[in-house]
Every structure is written in structure tokens, then in C-alpha cells.
Design an enzyme around this catalytic site. Structure first.
Site, mmCIF file in Angstrom:
data_model
loop_
_atom_site.group_PDB
_atom_site.id
_atom_site.type_symbol
_atom_site.label_atom_id
_atom_site.label_comp_id
_atom_site.label_asym_id
_atom_site.label_seq_id
_atom_site.Cartn_x
_atom_site.Cartn_y
_atom_site.Cartn_z
ATOM 1 N N LYS A 1 0.845 -1.213 0.000
ATOM 2 C CA LYS A 1 0.000 0.000 0.000
ATOM 3 C C LYS A 1 0.870 1.249 0.000
ATOM 4 O O LYS A 1 0.664 2.171 -0.796
ATOM 5 C CB LYS A 1 -0.884 0.007 1.232
ATOM 6 C CG LYS A 1 -1.539 1.353 1.544
ATOM 7 C CD LYS A 1 -2.399 1.337 2.762
ATOM 8 C CE LYS A 1 -1.681 1.578 4.049
ATOM 9 N NZ LYS A 1 -1.367 3.007 4.318
ATOM 10 N N ARG B 1 1.515 14.864 12.992
ATOM 11 C CA ARG B 1 2.007 14.534 11.643
ATOM 12 C C ARG B 1 1.981 15.757 10.712
ATOM 13 O O ARG B 1 1.290 15.800 9.709
ATOM 14 C CB ARG B 1 1.207 13.380 11.056
ATOM 15 C CG ARG B 1 1.331 12.142 11.928
ATOM 16 C CD ARG B 1 0.501 11.005 11.418
ATOM 17 N NE ARG B 1 1.102 10.417 10.211
ATOM 18 C CZ ARG B 1 0.497 9.453 9.515
ATOM 19 N NH1 ARG B 1 -0.690 9.017 9.887
ATOM 20 N NH2 ARG B 1 1.063 8.941 8.438
HETATM 21 C C1 EPZ Z 1 4.622 7.024 6.366
HETATM 22 O O1 EPZ Z 1 3.853 8.064 6.912
HETATM 23 C C2 EPZ Z 1 3.682 5.837 6.256
HETATM 24 N N1 EPZ Z 1 2.582 6.190 5.353
HETATM 25 C C3 EPZ Z 1 3.135 5.477 7.642
HETATM 26 O O2 EPZ Z 1 2.327 4.310 7.504
HETATM 27 C C4 EPZ Z 1 4.321 5.144 8.555
HETATM 28 O O3 EPZ Z 1 3.843 4.880 9.847
HETATM 29 C C5 EPZ Z 1 5.290 6.331 8.588
HETATM 30 O O4 EPZ Z 1 5.700 6.663 7.241
HETATM 31 C C6 EPZ Z 1 6.541 6.038 9.399
HETATM 32 O O5 EPZ Z 1 7.197 4.921 8.853
HETATM 33 C C7 EPZ Z 1 2.797 6.147 4.013
HETATM 34 O O6 EPZ Z 1 3.883 5.845 3.547
HETATM 35 C C8 EPZ Z 1 1.629 6.496 3.135
HETATM 36 P P1 EPZ Z 1 6.758 10.336 8.310
HETATM 37 P P2 EPZ Z 1 4.453 9.576 6.892
HETATM 38 O O7 EPZ Z 1 6.674 11.595 7.526
HETATM 39 O O8 EPZ Z 1 5.329 9.771 5.713
HETATM 40 C C9 EPZ Z 1 7.297 13.695 11.636
HETATM 41 C C10 EPZ Z 1 0.452 2.969 7.810
HETATM 42 O O9 EPZ Z 1 0.112 2.399 8.839
HETATM 43 N N2 EPZ Z 1 7.215 14.659 10.523
HETATM 44 O O10 EPZ Z 1 7.857 9.375 7.993
HETATM 45 O O11 EPZ Z 1 3.316 10.503 7.120
HETATM 46 C C11 EPZ Z 1 5.988 12.949 11.827
HETATM 47 O O12 EPZ Z 1 5.127 13.701 12.636
HETATM 48 C C12 EPZ Z 1 0.940 4.392 7.858
HETATM 49 O O13 EPZ Z 1 0.497 2.440 6.665
HETATM 50 C C13 EPZ Z 1 7.316 16.021 10.797
HETATM 51 O O14 EPZ Z 1 7.451 16.429 11.949
HETATM 52 O O15 EPZ Z 1 5.372 9.565 8.185
HETATM 53 C C14 EPZ Z 1 6.435 11.670 12.479
HETATM 54 O O16 EPZ Z 1 6.594 11.897 13.867
HETATM 55 C C15 EPZ Z 1 0.670 5.006 9.219
HETATM 56 N N3 EPZ Z 1 7.247 16.910 9.761
HETATM 57 C C16 EPZ Z 1 7.801 11.414 11.859
HETATM 58 O O17 EPZ Z 1 8.230 12.670 11.304
HETATM 59 C C17 EPZ Z 1 7.111 16.503 8.457
HETATM 60 O O18 EPZ Z 1 7.075 17.359 7.553
HETATM 61 C C18 EPZ Z 1 7.802 10.378 10.731
HETATM 62 O O19 EPZ Z 1 6.750 10.716 9.861
HETATM 63 C C19 EPZ Z 1 7.023 15.112 8.200
HETATM 64 C C20 EPZ Z 1 7.091 14.206 9.247
#
Ligand code: EPZ
Length: 420
Positions: free
Chosen positions: A22, A121
């Protein structure tokens, strides 16, 4: 709203085939915005998030044919480079259209995703990167507006590893003028898969899978055909379900390197997990050892497997410490597991799990995608019947889950509440 009814106590046995990933499909469907013509993708699972992404692309004017496992997309007729609130609020990953829209059309208007069940997020890293590439970013009534005649290459330092942040900027950079360097990039297999797709389209992406990615922008990209990699989180979920029920399952069509961290923890817990010709064999005795985990960006233990590991530890011998370092509120499943008899105490970013001899079936509620997978596993191992409500969360990321678990011997059925 649908619920799942599960009679617990049956060891899973047999073979299950993992679907397409996905979290690879979502950015890849958005990457079709970067090129004219028709892209064809195979091994695409039938999931709600894929439907939402198709609806978003169609809203913009693209033609999308969804016949899982085949999806075709033609964005030649896109006229509205916008992602509206009612679609973005259903799926945060909609923000992945931002980079491609600015790169291809010079402008984008995307609803801010807002928080979700597992945390705030924000998307500040996405926006910081686009600004560094020359985009003008304004916030207007809950929407991000981004404009730029032609993005230019930049060196971008991430404050933290962000999967969709890396993906968004990789797509934006593919059509920018000059070289972009992403420093501190996410290393997930889904990032590598997107880079493979972009390079197939004619992009010049180098270093995906490491924390430094170089992208030399080109003027145009061309449509492609591509088969999506297997879903490592779905694979890990089936491995843990088989281990927790004391079963013996062959999980087919999995890439072992993508779930090495999960397999190492399973082995430490006393579970047999080994490669076979067609996939990974998992076999477990009833007695499991308590094993600590700390979630981390890939190749560390994936946050998307934290809830599933927790339910395994709920019936292990001893006490384990589960620390969630990626999201600030990803313990929503704890209270539901406690209602089933699990002994768990939350201390800050850690959950202290003391194994019990058995869980008891109960009525529980799903809160987010992976928490609902954890509750399904809890239902499979609990004594008696478990009813899980709000399984629309589960349908976002697990294709035909009750049919596939039934094929492994589980007593599980979907109940549709006509009054809801
Ligand atoms: C991706 O989400 C996945 N979704 C998530 O899977 C997964 O849990 C996550 O990565 C972590 O591995 C998809 O790929 C569609 P991040 P994403 O940006 O990209 C912070 C599932 O269950 N952050 O890697 O949204 C954020 O708050 C889903 O399939 C900022 O602060 O996650 C988090 O604490 C749930 N500012 C951390 O970084 C930003 O601009 C990691 O988030 C971006 C992120």
C-alpha cells in the site's frame, strides 16, 4: 459500519500470499502526475486508500481504471491541480500530490492534512523542501498553495527521516532544473520502489535506500508499466499472527530483507522464522519469550509493526518494554488490549507489557490501521468471541483480511451493521 467477529484459540496453518505494498502504491500513483500518457501498475491491492487516491486523481481530471490488481492512470487531462479537504482528511498520503503538481503544472492547492489518531504529523519538511526549490508557499483557509514556474535543484537537509517528505521532494526534483540532494532521507523500501518507478519514467535518481539521495532533474518523463513490491507490513502482520496463535504458516511473495528487523525480534522471542523457496516459514511453540523493541526509521523496527508486536508480547513469558519513537500517540490499542486482559502500563513513550497466560474475547473498537490489525491478532488468540467495530480502519491497508485468515483456519466473519 462493519464489524469482525472472531472465535479465538485456533492455530493458523497453511499458506498466505502477501499483496502489493500500500505504502508503495500511494506515492507511485501520485507520480503518474509527472508524465503524459497512460501508466499501468500491477500487483495493486484492492484497498480503501487506493480507492481514495483514485478519487483524488479523478477529481483533478485524470482518467483512472481500477481493476485490482491492475490500475491504469492517464493524467493528460488533469485541469484542477487541487486536493480537496474531504479527500485529504480521509487519507493523509494525499499530500503526495503536492510535489508532482508543482513540478508538472507549476501550481498546487492541497488541503493541510490535519492531525490523525496517531499524532500531529505535520508536513513542514515537505514545504521547507519545496521552498528551497523555489516554490512560493502560502497557507490559505486550511489549504497549502504552492506555485513555481520551474523548480530548481537544491540541497535539502531533513530535520528527521520522513517517508512521504522524501517521496514528495524526490518527485518534485525529478522535473526540476539542476541537481537536488536530499540529506537525511528516509530509507524505506517504498522510497526505493518509487525511485525505481521514477527512473523507469526517465528520471535520474541515485542513492534511494540510503540517507543521501541525488536527483538530476530532466525536462519530461514518459509513462511506464510496473509491478508493485510486496507489502512488508502485511507480511510482518501475518508472521506475527501465525506466531501468536502457535501456528505453522508459509507467507509467500515476501522480500525477506524488507522485514529483517521484525524477523530478528520474532527469533529472539523463540519463534521459528526462516526463508524457504516461496517465502518465509513461521512456526511457533506456545511459550514465547518477552522481547523489547524500540521503533525507528528503516532499517530499524518499523512503527507500523509496533502494535502487532505488542499483542504478541501480551502472551509472552516475562516483561517487555515497547518504545514508540516515531509517533507521539501510537498506543491507542493499549486500552483495548487491557479490556481483553492484557497487563500493560504506559510510561511516556514506552509501554511495559507483562505477559499473561491468556487473553479473553471482548467487544473492542479499532482506532487506526495497525491498531486494528493488532486487535484482530488479539481476537485470534483470545478465549471466546471478540467483536471488533470500525473495521473500515482495517480495510484501508489489509485486502480481504477475513477471507485470507479463514483460509488459514481462523473462525472470523464480517458483520455489517445496517443501522450504522
Ligand atoms: C509514512 O507516513 C507511512 N505512510 C506510515 O504508515 C508510517 O507509519 C510512517 O511513514 C513512518 O514509517 C505512508 O507511507 C503512506 P513520516 P508519513 O513523515 O510519511 C514527523 C500505515 O500504517 N514529521 O515518515 O506521514 C511525523 O510527525 C501508515 O500504513 C514532521 O514532523 O510519516 C512523524 O513523527 C501510518 N514533519 C515522523 O516525522 C514533516 O514534515 C515520521 O513521519 C514530516 C514528518
Amino acid at each position: 459500519m462493519d464489524s469482525l467477529l472472531i472465535e479465538g484459540g485456533i492455530p493458523l496453518r497453511g499458506t498466505v500470499k502477501v499483496s502489493g505494498a500500500k505504502n508503495a502504491v500511494l506515492p507511485i500513483l501520485c507520480s503518474s502526475l509527472l508524465t503524459e500518457g497512460t501508466c499501468t501498475f500491477s500487483n495493486v491491492p484492492a484497498l480503501r486508500d487506493i480507492d481514495t487516491t483514485a478519487a483524488l486523481l479523478r477529481f483533478m481530471g485524470a482518467t483512472v481504471e481500477l481493476n485490482a490488481p491492475i490500475v491504469t492512470v492517464n493524467t493528460g487531462s488533469v485541469r484542477v491541480p487541487e486536493a480537496p479537504y474531504d479527500l485529504v482528511k480521509q487519507m493523509r498520503a494525499s499530500v503526495l500530490v503536492l510535489g508532482p503538481l508543482v513540478a508538472r503544472f507549476g501550481r498546487a492547492r492541497v488541503s493541510l492534512p490535519g492531525g490523525c489518531a496517531i499524532g500531529a504529523r505535520p508536513i513542514d519538511q515537505h514545504l521547507k523542501g519545496l521552498e528551497a526549490m523555489g516554490a512560493t508557499i502560502t497557507l490559505d483557509h486550511g489549504y497549502v498553495e504552492a506555485t513555481c514556474d520551474r523548480l530548481r535543484g537544491a540541497t535539502i537537509y531533513f530535520d528527521m527521516a520522513t517517508v512521504t517528505g522524501t517521496e514528495n521532494l524526490m518527485m518534485a526534483a525529478a522535473l526540476a532544473k539542476g541537481r537536488t540532494q536530499l540529506i537525511g532521507a528516509a530509507r524505506e523500501p517504498e522510497v526505493e520502489e518509487l525511485a525505481r518507478v521514477l527512473n523507469k519514467m526517465g528520471a535520474r535518481v541515485d542513492g534511494a535506500g540510503t540517507d543521501i539521495i541525488h536527483i538530476d532533474g530532466v525536462d519530461t518523463l514518459h509513462p511506464i508499466e510496473h509491478a508493485i513490491i510486496p507489502d512488508r507490513i502485511e507480511a510482518g502482520t501475518f508472521l506475527i499472527a501465525a506466531a501468536a496463535t502457535g501456528g505453522d504458516v508459509l507467507v509467500e511473495n515476501v522480500v525477506p530483507e524488507h522485514i529483517e528487523a521484525v524477523c530478528q525480534k520474532l527469533r529472539a522471542a523463540g519463534v521459528y522464522v526462516e526463508r524457504e523457496e516461496r517465502g518465509m516459514r513461521v512456526r511457533s511453540a506456545k511459550s514465547l519469550r518477552a522481547v523489547d523493541i524500540t521503533t525507528a526509521p528503516h532499517p530499524g523496527f518499523p512503527t507500523d509493526m509496533q502494535a502487532q508486536h505488542m499483542v504478541l508480547m501480551a502472551i509472552a513469558q516475562g516483561t517487555s518494554v515497547i518504545t514508540e519513537n516515531i509517533f507521539e500517540n501510537r498506543f491507542m490499542h493499549v486500552s483495548e488490549l487491557q479490556r481483553m486482559g492484557a497487563e500493560i502500563e504506559i510510561r511516556g513513550r514506552s509501554a511495559i507489557v507483562t505477559g499473561v497466560s491468556k487473553l479473553e474475547g471482548a467487544r473492542v473498537m479499532a482506532t487506526d490501521l495497525r491498531a486494528s490489525a493488532c486487535l484482530v491478532i488479539a481476537g485470534l488468540i483470545a478465549e471466546g468471541q471478540t467483536e471488533i467495530s470500525r473495521v473500515y480502519h482495517l480495510d484501508r491497508g489489509y485486502e480481504k483480511i477475513e477471507q485470507r485468515l479463514s483460509a488459514l483456519g481462523a473462525k472470523i466473519q464480517r458483520v455489517t451493521d445496517r443501522n450504522a
